[in-house]
Design a protein around this motif. Structure first.
Motif, PDB file in Angstrom:
ATOM      1  N   ASP A  66       0.860  -1.180   0.000  1.00  0.00           N
ATOM      2  CA  ASP A  66       0.000   0.000   0.000  1.00  0.00           C
ATOM      3  C   ASP A  66       0.898   1.232   0.000  1.00  0.00           C
ATOM      4  N   PRO A  67       1.256   1.714  -1.184  1.00  0.00           N
ATOM      5  CA  PRO A  67       2.190   2.838  -1.263  1.00  0.00           C
ATOM      6  C   PRO A  67       1.671   4.124  -0.643  1.00  0.00           C
ATOM      7  N   SER A  68       0.371   4.175  -0.358  1.00  0.00           N
ATOM      8  CA  SER A  68      -0.198   5.386   0.238  1.00  0.00           C
ATOM      9  C   SER A  68      -0.076   5.408   1.755  1.00  0.00           C
ATOM     10  N   ASP A  69       0.344   4.295   2.349  1.00  0.00           N
ATOM     11  CA  ASP A  69       0.414   4.193   3.810  1.00  0.00           C
ATOM     12  C   ASP A  69       1.868   3.983   4.230  1.00  0.00           C
ATOM     13  N   THR A  80       3.127   3.530   7.095  1.00  0.00           N
ATOM     14  CA  THR A  80       3.327   2.496   8.107  1.00  0.00           C
ATOM     15  C   THR A  80       3.472   1.120   7.464  1.00  0.00           C
ATOM     16  N   ILE A  81       2.803   0.929   6.324  1.00  0.00           N
ATOM     17  CA  ILE A  81       2.907  -0.346   5.614  1.00  0.00           C
ATOM     18  C   ILE A  81       4.205  -0.397   4.811  1.00  0.00           C
ATOM     19  N   THR A  82       4.506   0.670   4.081  1.00  0.00           N
ATOM     20  CA  THR A  82       5.734   0.663   3.277  1.00  0.00           C
ATOM     21  C   THR A  82       6.955   0.559   4.175  1.00  0.00           C
ATOM     22  N   GLY A  83       6.932   1.230   5.325  1.00  0.00           N
ATOM     23  CA  GLY A  83       8.059   1.156   6.249  1.00  0.00           C
ATOM     24  C   GLY A  83       8.211  -0.223   6.854  1.00  0.00           C
ATOM     25  N   THR A  84       7.092  -0.831   7.212  1.00  0.00           N
ATOM     26  CA  THR A  84       7.150  -2.161   7.812  1.00  0.00           C
ATOM     27  C   THR A  84       7.607  -3.198   6.798  1.00  0.00           C
ATOM     28  N   ARG A  85       7.094  -3.113   5.569  1.00  0.00           N
ATOM     29  CA  ARG A  85       7.517  -4.059   4.532  1.00  0.00           C
ATOM     30  C   ARG A  85       9.002  -3.877   4.198  1.00  0.00           C
ATOM     31  N   ALA A  86       9.465  -2.634   4.171  1.00  0.00           N
ATOM     32  CA  ALA A  86      10.884  -2.386   3.915  1.00  0.00           C
ATOM     33  C   ALA A  86      11.742  -2.963   5.035  1.00  0.00           C
ATOM     34  N   MET A  87      11.226  -2.903   6.270  1.00  0.00           N
ATOM     35  CA  MET A  87      11.946  -3.499   7.398  1.00  0.00           C
ATOM     36  C   MET A  87      12.050  -5.004   7.231  1.00  0.00           C
ATOM     37  N   PHE A  88      10.936  -5.657   6.850  1.00  0.00           N
ATOM     38  CA  PHE A  88      10.960  -7.104   6.627  1.00  0.00           C
ATOM     39  C   PHE A  88      11.972  -7.468   5.539  1.00  0.00           C
ATOM     40  N   GLU A  89      11.984  -6.690   4.472  1.00  0.00           N
ATOM     41  CA  GLU A  89      12.910  -6.975   3.375  1.00  0.00           C
ATOM     42  C   GLU A  89      14.360  -6.785   3.816  1.00  0.00           C
ATOM     43  N   PHE A  90      14.608  -5.752   4.619  1.00  0.00           N
ATOM     44  CA  PHE A  90      15.958  -5.537   5.143  1.00  0.00           C
ATOM     45  C   PHE A  90      16.400  -6.738   5.974  1.00  0.00           C
ATOM     46  N   VAL A  91      15.530  -7.189   6.879  1.00  0.00           N
ATOM     47  CA  VAL A  91      15.872  -8.322   7.738  1.00  0.00           C
ATOM     48  C   VAL A  91      16.085  -9.590   6.914  1.00  0.00           C
ATOM     49  N   ALA A  92      15.207  -9.806   5.935  1.00  0.00           N
ATOM     50  CA  ALA A  92      15.307 -11.012   5.115  1.00  0.00           C
ATOM     51  C   ALA A  92      16.609 -11.066   4.326  1.00  0.00           C
ATOM     52  N   ASN A  93      17.120  -9.905   3.951  1.00  0.00           N
ATOM     53  CA  ASN A  93      18.325  -9.841   3.123  1.00  0.00           C
ATOM     54  C   ASN A  93      19.603  -9.582   3.912  1.00  0.00           C
ATOM     55  N   GLU A  94      19.487  -9.498   5.233  1.00  0.00           N
ATOM     56  CA  GLU A  94      20.651  -9.233   6.073  1.00  0.00           C
ATOM     57  C   GLU A  94      21.178 -10.558   6.624  1.00  0.00           C
ATOM     58  N   PRO A  95      22.336 -11.018   6.167  1.00  0.00           N
ATOM     59  CA  PRO A  95      22.835 -12.338   6.590  1.00  0.00           C
ATOM     60  C   PRO A  95      23.178 -12.422   8.071  1.00  0.00           C
ATOM     61  N   ARG A  96      23.341 -11.279   8.734  1.00  0.00           N
ATOM     62  CA  ARG A  96      23.686 -11.306  10.152  1.00  0.00           C
ATOM     63  C   ARG A  96      22.469 -11.438  11.059  1.00  0.00           C
ATOM     64  N   LEU A  97      21.262 -11.496  10.478  1.00  0.00           N
ATOM     65  CA  LEU A  97      20.047 -11.597  11.277  1.00  0.00           C
ATOM     66  C   LEU A  97      19.317 -12.901  10.996  1.00  0.00           C
TER      67      LEU A  97
END
Length: 222
Positions: free
Chosen positions: A177-180, A182-199
């Motif tokens: 939901d590009p208009s929200d 809170t959703i774009t930030g949360t999804r970006a956080m999930f993607e960061f965690v998923a792609n971070e090998p140290r987590l």
């Protein structure tokens, strides 16, 4: 979305396992009286954070988002006598209420509440060598969640636990939901965690008095 049964189950669990506590009850009451939003974690969630910090053996805790200090009290109570918690709060009025609540709970000697935008104060913690922190609890503006987790990682050590609250957003996190923000930030956080090998991480959905939401738990591996 809420469900009466969710409230009933939370009340049942809380009555049995999270007995009434004067300092915590007063913290919620004074926060409400000061006009703070009533978005603190539920009592059983606060106890969960407390147990996580105890299991972690945390001596240094970082909290991003203080509000009225309710979750701060739960976390700080898990610290040893020489432990320390640093909590970052954007709103000076919220920080003032939190400091009073923490003082009444007898925790002023082991908790520091810093005011200002967290993305401004986090670099200062790094310069001061305030870390590494054993546990980081992120519960602030959701648009900046990926930045907060990145900073939590910078201020961590192998074995640090990072907990991010409100990551399910009543299920809306599953649909872009590009208009929200809170959703774009949360999804970006999930993607960061998923792609971070140290987590190494997972997320759990929760239902209860706070509705349908959830939290992410990540362990720093290296």
């Amino acid at each position: 979305m809420t469900n009466p049964q969710w409230h009933e189950v939370d009340a049942y669990v809380t009555d049995l396992l999270v007995p009434a506590d004067e300092a915590l009850t007063a913290a919620l009451a004074d926060s409400a009286a000061a006009g703070l939003p009533e978005i603190a974690v539920a009592p059983n969630q606060g106890k969960f954070l407390n147990l996580l910090a105890q299991v972690q053996g945390a001596r240094r805790i970082l909290e991003i988002g203080t509000l009225g200090g309710y979750s701060t009290i739960w976390l700080a109570r898990a610290l040893p006598a020489d432990g320390h918690l640093t909590s970052l709060e954007y709103d000076p009025r919220h920080a003032e209420v939190a400091r009073a609540n923490l003082a009444r709970a007898g925790l002023a000697d082991r908790v520091e509440v810093r005011t200002g935008a967290a993305l401004d104060t986090l670099p200062l913690l790094e310069k001061e060598a305030a870390g590494p922190f054993d546990l980081v609890f992120v519960d602030a503006d959701k648009a900046n969640n990926p930045h907060y987790v990145a900073w939590a990682l910078r201020l961590s050590r192998p074995g640090t636990l990072i907990v991010v609250d409100n990551v399910v957003r009543a299920g809306r996190v599953a649909a872009p939901d590009p208009s929200d923000p809170t959703i774009t930030g949360t999804r970006a956080m999930f993607e960061f965690v998923a792609n971070e090998p140290r987590l190494d991480a997972t997320a759990l959905q929760t239902v209860g008095t706070k509705g349908h939401d959830g939290l992410l738990i990540a362990r720093v591996t290296s």
